[in-house]
Design a protein around this motif. Sequence first.
Motif, PDB file in Angstrom:
ATOM      1  N   ILE A  72       1.425  -4.810 -10.176  1.00 37.13           N
ATOM      2  CA  ILE A  72       1.195  -3.905  -9.050  1.00 37.13           C
ATOM      3  C   ILE A  72       1.828  -2.535  -9.237  1.00 37.13           C
ATOM      4  O   ILE A  72       1.201  -1.516  -8.965  1.00 37.13           O
ATOM      5  CB  ILE A  72       1.637  -4.558  -7.709  1.00 37.13           C
ATOM      6  CG1 ILE A  72       1.154  -3.740  -6.509  1.00 37.13           C
ATOM      7  CG2 ILE A  72       3.145  -4.739  -7.644  1.00 37.13           C
ATOM      8  CD1 ILE A  72      -0.301  -3.843  -6.256  1.00 37.13           C
ATOM      9  N   ASP A  73       3.051  -2.484  -9.717  1.00 33.00           N
ATOM     10  CA  ASP A  73       3.712  -1.184  -9.868  1.00 33.00           C
ATOM     11  C   ASP A  73       3.033  -0.324 -10.926  1.00 33.00           C
ATOM     12  O   ASP A  73       2.893   0.885 -10.751  1.00 33.00           O
ATOM     13  CB  ASP A  73       5.197  -1.367 -10.171  1.00 33.00           C
ATOM     14  CG  ASP A  73       5.944  -1.953  -8.973  1.00 33.00           C
ATOM     15  OD1 ASP A  73       5.870  -1.357  -7.879  1.00 33.00           O
ATOM     16  OD2 ASP A  73       6.578  -3.007  -9.129  1.00 33.00           O
ATOM     17  N   THR A  94       6.636  -3.922  -0.082  1.00 32.93           N
ATOM     18  CA  THR A  94       6.664  -5.378  -0.055  1.00 32.93           C
ATOM     19  C   THR A  94       6.492  -5.828   1.391  1.00 32.93           C
ATOM     20  O   THR A  94       7.227  -5.401   2.275  1.00 32.93           O
ATOM     21  CB  THR A  94       7.976  -5.909  -0.649  1.00 32.93           C
ATOM     22  OG1 THR A  94       8.074  -5.436  -2.005  1.00 32.93           O
ATOM     23  CG2 THR A  94       8.019  -7.421  -0.627  1.00 32.93           C
ATOM     24  N   LYS A  95       5.506  -6.689   1.601  1.00 33.11           N
ATOM     25  CA  LYS A  95       5.161  -7.155   2.946  1.00 33.11           C
ATOM     26  C   LYS A  95       5.898  -8.455   3.278  1.00 33.11           C
ATOM     27  O   LYS A  95       6.274  -9.210   2.381  1.00 33.11           O
ATOM     28  CB  LYS A  95       3.650  -7.387   3.039  1.00 33.11           C
ATOM     29  CG  LYS A  95       2.822  -6.148   2.737  1.00 33.11           C
ATOM     30  CD  LYS A  95       2.999  -5.113   3.813  1.00 33.11           C
ATOM     31  CE  LYS A  95       2.035  -3.959   3.616  1.00 33.11           C
ATOM     32  NZ  LYS A  95       2.061  -3.016   4.709  1.00 33.11           N
ATOM     33  N   TRP A  97       4.809 -11.184   4.165  1.00 29.84           N
ATOM     34  CA  TRP A  97       4.061 -12.375   3.739  1.00 29.84           C
ATOM     35  C   TRP A  97       4.136 -12.602   2.232  1.00 29.84           C
ATOM     36  O   TRP A  97       3.397 -13.409   1.679  1.00 29.84           O
ATOM     37  CB  TRP A  97       2.612 -12.318   4.202  1.00 29.84           C
ATOM     38  CG  TRP A  97       1.917 -11.012   3.937  1.00 29.84           C
ATOM     39  CD1 TRP A  97       1.252 -10.644   2.790  1.00 29.84           C
ATOM     40  CD2 TRP A  97       1.800  -9.915   4.834  1.00 29.84           C
ATOM     41  NE1 TRP A  97       0.740  -9.377   2.919  1.00 29.84           N
ATOM     42  CE2 TRP A  97       1.062  -8.900   4.185  1.00 29.84           C
ATOM     43  CE3 TRP A  97       2.237  -9.681   6.137  1.00 29.84           C
ATOM     44  CZ2 TRP A  97       0.765  -7.679   4.776  1.00 29.84           C
ATOM     45  CZ3 TRP A  97       1.936  -8.457   6.721  1.00 29.84           C
ATOM     46  CH2 TRP A  97       1.213  -7.485   6.043  1.00 29.84           C
ATOM     47  N   GLY A  98       5.044 -11.903   1.552  1.00 24.61           N
ATOM     48  CA  GLY A  98       5.296 -12.176   0.145  1.00 24.61           C
ATOM     49  C   GLY A  98       4.356 -11.493  -0.825  1.00 24.61           C
ATOM     50  O   GLY A  98       4.139 -12.002  -1.919  1.00 24.61           O
ATOM     51  N   GLN A  99       3.814 -10.365  -0.417  1.00 23.34           N
ATOM     52  CA  GLN A  99       2.942  -9.587  -1.286  1.00 23.34           C
ATOM     53  C   GLN A  99       3.471  -8.165  -1.393  1.00 23.34           C
ATOM     54  O   GLN A  99       3.931  -7.584  -0.394  1.00 23.34           O
ATOM     55  CB  GLN A  99       1.511  -9.523  -0.733  1.00 23.34           C
ATOM     56  CG  GLN A  99       0.793 -10.851  -0.695  1.00 23.34           C
ATOM     57  CD  GLN A  99       0.396 -11.321  -2.069  1.00 23.34           C
ATOM     58  OE1 GLN A  99      -0.082 -10.580  -2.903  1.00 23.34           O
ATOM     59  NE2 GLN A  99       0.609 -12.603  -2.316  1.00 23.34           N
ATOM     60  N   ARG A 100       3.441  -7.605  -2.589  1.00 27.82           N
ATOM     61  CA  ARG A 100       3.714  -6.174  -2.788  1.00 27.82           C
ATOM     62  C   ARG A 100       2.345  -5.525  -2.843  1.00 27.82           C
ATOM     63  O   ARG A 100       1.515  -5.903  -3.674  1.00 27.82           O
ATOM     64  CB  ARG A 100       4.506  -5.968  -4.069  1.00 27.82           C
ATOM     65  CG  ARG A 100       4.964  -4.547  -4.282  1.00 27.82           C
ATOM     66  CD  ARG A 100       6.227  -4.503  -5.141  1.00 27.82           C
ATOM     67  NE  ARG A 100       6.566  -3.152  -5.529  1.00 27.82           N
ATOM     68  CZ  ARG A 100       7.145  -2.251  -4.748  1.00 27.82           C
ATOM     69  NH1 ARG A 100       7.452  -2.575  -3.510  1.00 27.82           N
ATOM     70  NH2 ARG A 100       7.424  -1.046  -5.187  1.00 27.82           N
ATOM     71  N   GLY A 115      -2.676  -6.138  -4.393  1.00 28.91           N
ATOM     72  CA  GLY A 115      -1.468  -6.876  -4.095  1.00 28.91           C
ATOM     73  C   GLY A 115      -1.026  -7.808  -5.197  1.00 28.91           C
ATOM     74  O   GLY A 115      -1.833  -8.285  -5.989  1.00 28.91           O
ATOM     75  N   GLN A 116       0.255  -8.054  -5.212  1.00 26.52           N
ATOM     76  CA  GLN A 116       0.878  -8.986  -6.157  1.00 26.52           C
ATOM     77  C   GLN A 116       1.871  -9.841  -5.404  1.00 26.52           C
ATOM     78  O   GLN A 116       2.664  -9.341  -4.609  1.00 26.52           O
ATOM     79  CB  GLN A 116       1.599  -8.230  -7.281  1.00 26.52           C
ATOM     80  CG  GLN A 116       2.281  -9.132  -8.281  1.00 26.52           C
ATOM     81  CD  GLN A 116       2.963  -8.355  -9.396  1.00 26.52           C
ATOM     82  OE1 GLN A 116       2.883  -7.141  -9.478  1.00 26.52           O
ATOM     83  NE2 GLN A 116       3.665  -9.067 -10.266  1.00 26.52           N
TER      84      GLN A 116
END
Length: 120
Positions: A72-73, A94-95, A97-100, A115-116
């Motif tokens: 993702i980065d 970073t959300k 719910w565990g997604q970047r 997302g990752q």
Amino acid sequence: MFDSIIPKLPMRNKIITEDYYVDQLGFERVSTVDYDDYLMLKKEAVEIHFFKFTALNIKENYGQVYIRTSAIDEVYQSFLNKDVAIHPNGSIQTKPWGQREFSLLDPDSNLLTFGQKVEL
């Protein structure tokens, strides 16, 4: 039994859509056959199709796609390096719910969220 899913999004202008996805996001055509009102693009394992909808009101378009990535980065930075506009409310973060994630709007206001999965 299911193998894949290919979203179909509206586009007003095939040339503008293709230029955005190919030149800015790094997609390529799926086929050498050119269809007047249809466009098929892919990048690695991701494939997106577009159908012509000239009367599309971009203020009322709710087309959305969530694209998972393992880098993702790097993806985010590569788009910044190409001056791809990031959604004003979609900068990388970073959300809960565990997604970047981060988001873009294409020329027809289709929302692309990348997302990752991350460990919280």
